[in-house]
Design an enzyme around this catalytic site. Sequence first.
Site, PDB file in Angstrom:
ATOM      1  N   ASP A 160       0.693  -1.252  -0.084  1.00 52.68           N
ATOM      2  CA  ASP A 160       0.049   0.154   0.130  1.00 52.68           C
ATOM      3  C   ASP A 160       0.993   1.213  -0.001  1.00 52.68           C
ATOM      4  OD1 ASP A 160       0.726  -0.791   2.729  1.00 52.68           O
ATOM      5  OD2 ASP A 160      -0.451   0.965   3.223  1.00 52.68           O
ATOM      6  N   GLU A 204       0.255  -1.045   5.459  1.00 52.62           N
ATOM      7  CA  GLU A 204       1.333  -0.706   6.631  1.00 52.62           C
ATOM      8  C   GLU A 204       1.125   0.725   7.073  1.00 52.62           C
ATOM      9  OE1 GLU A 204       4.958   1.304   7.882  1.00 52.62           O
ATOM     10  OE2 GLU A 204       4.031   1.711   6.106  1.00 52.62           O
ATOM     11  N   GLU A 205       0.667   1.833   5.917  1.00 53.64           N
ATOM     12  CA  GLU A 205       0.420   3.162   6.195  1.00 53.64           C
ATOM     13  C   GLU A 205      -0.448   3.329   7.145  1.00 53.64           C
ATOM     14  OE1 GLU A 205       2.828   4.920   5.449  1.00 53.64           O
ATOM     15  OE2 GLU A 205       3.914   4.310   3.592  1.00 53.64           O
TER      16      GLU A 205
END
Length: 583
Positions: free
Chosen positions: A171, A238-239
């Site tokens: 992502d 992850e973000e």
Amino acid sequence: MQTKLPEYSLPSANGLRPTGKRSQFIRLLGVAFLFITWASLSLFRHYSSRSDVSLLASPRCSQVDVLVPEKNADVWKSAGKTISTEEFKLKAASLLGGAIQIPGESYDDMGPVGEDSRWEVHDKFHRYLAEAFPLVHATFVLEKVNTYGLLYTWKGSEASLKPLLLLAHQDVVPVDPNTIDKWAHPPFSGYFDGDRIWGRGSSDDKSGLIGILSSLQVLLENDFRSTRTIILAFGFDEEIGGFQGAGHLAPKILETYGEDSVALLVDEGGGFGQEYGTVFATPGIAEKGSMNVRLDVATPGGHSSVPPDHTSIGILSRLLVEFEDNPYEIHLRRGTPTYELFQCFAEYSKNIPDKLRNEIKRSAKSDKALLNVEDVLFQDPLYKSLVGTTQAIDIIHGGVKSNALPEQAWAIINHRISTQSSTSETVEHDTNLLVSLAARFNLTYTAFGKDISPSGVPTKGSLTLSSPNYLDIAPVTPTTGNKAAPYKLLSGTIKATYNAYRSLEGDNIVVGPGMPTGNTDTKYYWGLTPHIFRYKHQNSGNGTNTLGSGAHTVNESISADSFVEMILFYATLILNVDESTDL
Ligand SMILES: *[C@@H]1O[C@H](CO)[C@@H](O)[C@H](O)[C@H]1NC(C)=O
Ligand SMILES: *[C@@H]1O[C@H](CO)[C@@H](O)[C@H](O)[C@H]1NC(C)=O
Ligand SMILES: CC(=O)N[C@H]1CO[C@H](CO)[C@@H](O)[C@@H]1O
């Protein structure tokens, strides 16, 4: 961000374990890749005196030899030859460009997988990967974890060897639609201008993901057969904290292989760059902890025509002022990752001002010198933040009507916990800070589940401290002593890659311990190995532009040369790990 956070009381810090609530918190953490090297190096600019000092061997910041694959020498040479061609560069740029064209933006308010259709773009990305890397897909077993998490496994011929685990994330952070016209090339174009590849994810972190797969594709084309099992785990959120991706991938790997079963893990993180004549690489070996503390003040309501001296809002404000008036004491301490990195600078920066170099060296023994170094370094707020426990009052809420006394008011303070401290120290500090004010305002006081109300005072209301969510500081990866073999292997690999890419001999790049200001997906993987490295072999140039690659902002891009060198790094790492007998 949710405004109402779940409540629970915090057990003693030793009892802290990852929980669902912890994970929710992780979602709230910003992820920053502001690594320490560039911050510090730009600080050194404040000093104007310059002098050349030769590289001297020293016990501090000791360096290893260049580590070149031996058993796999033929594969390394032939793969290296492929990687160094112009044709390969064009292909790599086009593979990365194609990946950038499939956005995969993570928004803070994403719903669960299966409910929120915005995740579905990753399906398209998966099809793209299968087409782009046919040999990898023919060789590795691919499992999809929580629908979009990618878990690739290639069983090595030697089952007794601990696997290598490589991470990256699919992502990207969203592009603000208002900034699209400020980009040199459209953010999801993946445009290659002959020098740089442009677009969101070119740096963070599609270059890591495509870099890993490209390196394996080249190794396979050059007949590499793995002795050691190789695992790739690519999360997809992850973000926004990694809960749905890494949060499911890591337990799955743990279930299969068990605790402490992985030789080493490499995820995105610090890179390398040059300042004042010396090139430093700074793999992240630690991460700060994080904790949200919620303050709730409740007082009786009523008509505001007959007010008390202090309403819940007034009291809460006073409590918050107490926090800002009493920031955490921050000191640079010997042995911490940041301090050891300064020792590397003192040891190896060719042109670091003499005065600072000497003070850093003297600080190993002298407390006075340590304070002097601290004084200089803490002039940069980034440093102070990296070293210490920080606090930021990020949310405040209270009152519903202009003529009604507020019955409740609350605020949230976000702490980033120093690697020298702990969750329990933070709990203790915040609890103690408000004891006398709770008494002064005649409030009952419940802190993190414990009633510590002052006795004998009339109750005018209540004060409750709680921690809706937290993340402990990460275990520090060993870099010295008898557990440092993986760190040494990584260091030697960095040096070998740097040399091979430039046809250099000898020692040309110094490796020292780095640390991110934010957190990575590695927070889910602590149980698998103590050897966690946050490192991407990305050239940050001369350190003038901290986030030089435009990560998280406009004009994110990566130079094709830098990307190719990254691929060579992964290939070299895989071969070195494969043949190592030390891991
Ligand atoms: C992005 O790059 C273009 C071309 O170099 C430049 O004109 C523009 O100012 C940059 N945008 C930002 C916000 O830096
Ligand atoms: C708290 O209680 C004491 C004892 O009754 C009283 O003297 C004091 O004024 C009270 N303080 C506040 C802020 O209400
Ligand atoms: C790491 C890196 O890119 N260093 C560069 C810094 O700037 C000098 C002078 O322009 C270059 O020669 C280095 O290659």
